[in-house]
Motif scaffolding. Structure first.
Motif, PDB file in Angstrom:
ATOM      1  N   ALA A  73       0.894  -0.907  -0.036  1.00  0.00           N
ATOM      2  CA  ALA A  73      -0.092   0.135   0.214  1.00  0.00           C
ATOM      3  C   ALA A  73       0.785   1.129  -0.003  1.00  0.00           C
ATOM      4  O   ALA A  73       0.565   2.287  -0.419  1.00  0.00           O
ATOM      5  CB  ALA A  73      -0.985  -0.107   1.114  1.00  0.00           C
ATOM      6  N   ARG A  74       2.100   1.147   0.694  1.00  0.00           N
ATOM      7  CA  ARG A  74       2.937   2.552   0.692  1.00  0.00           C
ATOM      8  C   ARG A  74       3.616   2.576  -0.689  1.00  0.00           C
ATOM      9  O   ARG A  74       3.835   3.719  -1.093  1.00  0.00           O
ATOM     10  CB  ARG A  74       3.845   2.298   1.783  1.00  0.00           C
ATOM     11  CG  ARG A  74       3.420   2.454   3.338  1.00  0.00           C
ATOM     12  CD  ARG A  74       4.583   2.434   4.082  1.00  0.00           C
ATOM     13  NE  ARG A  74       5.279   1.556   4.394  1.00  0.00           N
ATOM     14  CZ  ARG A  74       4.893   0.224   5.220  1.00  0.00           C
ATOM     15  NH1 ARG A  74       4.156   0.591   6.006  1.00  0.00           N
ATOM     16  NH2 ARG A  74       5.772  -0.671   5.268  1.00  0.00           N
ATOM     17  N   ILE A  75       3.947   1.624  -1.382  1.00  0.00           N
ATOM     18  CA  ILE A  75       4.421   1.466  -2.523  1.00  0.00           C
ATOM     19  C   ILE A  75       3.446   2.404  -3.600  1.00  0.00           C
ATOM     20  O   ILE A  75       3.753   3.137  -4.336  1.00  0.00           O
ATOM     21  CB  ILE A  75       4.977   0.389  -3.362  1.00  0.00           C
ATOM     22  CG1 ILE A  75       6.106  -0.277  -2.435  1.00  0.00           C
ATOM     23  CG2 ILE A  75       5.139   0.337  -4.602  1.00  0.00           C
ATOM     24  CD1 ILE A  75       6.456  -1.557  -2.760  1.00  0.00           C
ATOM     25  N   LEU A  76       2.374   1.896  -3.478  1.00  0.00           N
ATOM     26  CA  LEU A  76       1.270   2.453  -4.557  1.00  0.00           C
ATOM     27  C   LEU A  76       0.895   3.811  -3.983  1.00  0.00           C
ATOM     28  O   LEU A  76       0.874   4.828  -4.978  1.00  0.00           O
ATOM     29  CB  LEU A  76      -0.129   1.481  -4.395  1.00  0.00           C
ATOM     30  CG  LEU A  76      -0.081   0.104  -4.629  1.00  0.00           C
ATOM     31  CD1 LEU A  76      -1.404  -0.335  -4.682  1.00  0.00           C
ATOM     32  CD2 LEU A  76       0.325  -0.020  -6.193  1.00  0.00           C
ATOM     33  N   SER A  77       1.033   4.314  -2.799  1.00  0.00           N
ATOM     34  CA  SER A  77       0.557   5.694  -2.362  1.00  0.00           C
ATOM     35  C   SER A  77       1.953   6.589  -3.024  1.00  0.00           C
ATOM     36  O   SER A  77       1.689   7.587  -3.488  1.00  0.00           O
ATOM     37  CB  SER A  77       0.490   5.728  -0.952  1.00  0.00           C
ATOM     38  OG  SER A  77       0.598   6.960  -0.585  1.00  0.00           O
ATOM     39  N   SER A  78       2.995   5.999  -2.995  1.00  0.00           N
ATOM     40  CA  SER A  78       4.365   6.697  -3.355  1.00  0.00           C
ATOM     41  C   SER A  78       4.173   7.038  -4.941  1.00  0.00           C
ATOM     42  O   SER A  78       4.289   8.073  -5.369  1.00  0.00           O
ATOM     43  CB  SER A  78       5.576   6.119  -2.969  1.00  0.00           C
ATOM     44  OG  SER A  78       5.835   5.744  -1.602  1.00  0.00           O
TER      45      SER A  78
END
Length: 401
Positions: free
Chosen positions: A219-224
Motif C-alpha cells: 500500500a505504501r508503494i502504491l501511495s508513493s
C-alpha cells in the motif's frame, strides 16, 4: 528525486516482507504433511480402523476416485492436522483484528468522534465474543488431542512398540512420568509436545503477521507512485486564468483580450489587449480581496451605519471623498451613478451573477439597464439572474432577500 527515493525504500521493505511471508508459507507447507504423517501413525497405534475408504458402500465410490487406497485412519489424521493449522490461523487473524479495532477506537476518541468509537467498541465486543467464547475453547481441545497423540507415538517409539495391541496397554502420561522421569526420552517427550505446539503456533502466527506487513508495504508503494504521478498530472491539468473580457466571461487564452483583471476590477486607463503568454495577474495586496465580512461578497465590508455595504477599490490613489453633511444617496442611486462611497467615480467593477452561468460577471450599469435579464438587490448591490430568482422566490422575487 525525494519521491523516487521513497518508492525505492518502500520497494525494499516490500521485498523483505514478501521474503518473510514466503518463508512462513514454506514452513507451513513442510509442517502440515509432517504433522499428518506423525498423527496418522499415532492413530494406527490406537487401533483405528485401517479399512480403505473406497470399500465403504455409501461414499466409497466417490472417495476412491480422489483418494484411492486411503484408509479411515489417514482421513482422521488429515482432518485433525488441518483443524489445528486453520484453527490457529483464524484465531491469530481474529486477534490481530481485535488489536486493529482497539487502535481505531483510540484514534476516534482522540479525534472527538464518539459515534465511530462506539461502533468500533461494538465490533470489538462481537469479535472478542466469537474468538474467546466460541472459537478458542474447541480449539484448545483439538490442540490437546494433538499433543496427547504426540506423546503416545513418542513413548511408543522410545519403547520400540509398533504393535497396536501392545501400544494400547501403555499407562497414561502421568504414570509414565512417575516411573520413567529419570530416563532421557520421557522429559524430552514432555518438552517436545509443547515445542511441537509452539512451532505450529509460530508458523500460523508468522503467516498472519507477514501478510499484514506485506500488505502495508505494498500500500505504501502504491501511495508513493500515485503521489509521484498524481503531482505531475495535477500540474499538467492546471489552467491559467487571466481575467474577464468585455462581456464578463472568463479568459483562459493568453492571446484573448481582457477588460477586467482576475478580481473583476477594470483595467484602469488601458484598452483591452491580448495578454503575453508569460503574464499572470497577481493581487497587489491579498488582504484587499479577503472576505472578512459576514455573508458579504468578496471586496465588500460592513458599513459603519450597519445597513449598507461598500465595495472596496484596488485603486487606492483616487479615494472617493464623502462629506458627512452631504445627503446620503441610496445604494441603487450610487450604483446607477457608477460609483459608491469609498470607490472612484466611474468605477465599473464586475459583479458575479447569482444563479447565472458559472463565472458570469457584469457591471452594475449593465445589470440595471437590462431588467428582463438581471435583477439588482438595491441594498446588497448583488446581481441576480432574473429567471433564477423568479424560480426561487416566485412572485416575490423582486423583494430583497
Amino acid at each position: 528525486m525525494e519521491a523516487v527515493g521513497q518508492i525505492v525504500r518502500n520497494l525494499v521493505v516490500f521485498l523483505m516482507c514478501l521474503v518473510g511471508l514466503l518463508a512462513f508459507v514454506l514452513l507451513n507447507v513442510l509442517m502440515i504433511p509432517t504433522n499428518y504423517l506423525a498423527t496418522s501413525f499415532a492413530f494406527y497405534l490406537l487401533g483405528y480402523d485401517g479399512m480403505p475408504a473406497e470399500s465403504d458402500l455409501l461414499i466409497g465410490p466417490y472417495m476412491g476416485g480422489f483418494f484411492q487406497g486411503a484408509s479411515v485412519t489417514q482421513f482422521f489424521a488429515m482432518v485433525l492436522t488441518l483443524a489445528c493449522f486453520f484453527g490457529l490461523f483464524v484465531a491469530f487473524h481474529s486477534l490481530f483484528h481485535i488489536f486493529k479495532l482497539l487502535d481505531d477506537r483510540k484514534a476516534y476518541l482522540l479525534q472527538s468522534d464518539p459515534e465511530s468509537a462506539a461502533i468500533a467498541s461494538r465490533m470489538l465486543l462481537r469479535e472478542a465474543f466469537l474468538l474467546f467464547v466460541l472459537w478458542v475453547p474447541p480449539l484448545v481441545w483439538i490442540l490437546h488431542w494433538d499433543m496427547e497423540l504426540f506423546r503416545l507415538r513418542s513413548i511408543a517409539g522410545a519403547l520400540a512398540i509398533e504393535d497396536p495391541a501392545v501400544a494400547s496397554q501403555l499407562l497414561n502420561w502421568e504414570e509414565q512420568m512417575k516411573e520413567n522421569s529419570l530416563q532421557w526420552a520421557w522429559p524430552m517427550t514432555q518438552m517436545g509436545a509443547w515445542g511441537y505446539l509452539a512451532m505450529t503456533a509460530v508458523a500460523c502466527l508468522g503467516i498472519e503477521y507477514s501478510m499484514g506487513k506485506t500488505s502495508n508495504a505494498w500500500a505504501r508503494i502504491l501511495s508513493s507512485i500515485q503521489g509521484l504521478f498524481g503531482e505531475g498530472a495535477a500540474k499538467a491539468q492546471e489552467v491559467d486564468f487571466y481575467g474577464y473580457d468585455l462581456d464578463g466571461q472568463p479568459v483562459y487564452d493568453p492571446n484573448s483580450p481582457i477588460a477586467y483583471d482576475v478580481y473583476g476590477q477594470p483595467l484602469a486607463h488601458e484598452e483591452a489587449s491580448p495578454v503575453p503568454p508569460d503574464t499572470k495577474i497577481q493581487p497587489p495586496f491579498a488582504e484587499e480581496f479577503a472576505d472578512t465580512s459576514q455573508g458579504l461578497p468578496i471586496g465588500a465590508v460592513q458599513g459603519a451605519n450597519g445597513y449598507h455595504q461598500e465595495p472596496q477599490s484596488s485603486n487606492l490613489s483616487q479615494p472617493y471623498l464623502w462629506d458627512p453633511a452631504e445627503p446620503e444617496a441610496t445604494p441603487s442611486e450610487r450604483a446607477a451613478a457608477g460609483h459608491d462611497r469609498g470607490a472612484p467615480a466611474g468605477s465599473e467593477a464586475l459583479h458575479e451573477v447569482i444563479g447565472g452561468p458559472t463565472g458570469q460577471k457584469v457591471i452594475l450599469q449593465q445589470a440595471l439597464a437590462d431588467k428582463t435579464r438581471y435583477w439588482v438587490d438595491p441594498e446588497r448591490l448583488q446581481v441576480w439572474d432574473a429567471g433564477y430568482r423568479e424560480a426561487l422566490f416566485g412572485e416575490n422575487f423582486k423583494k430583497a432577500a
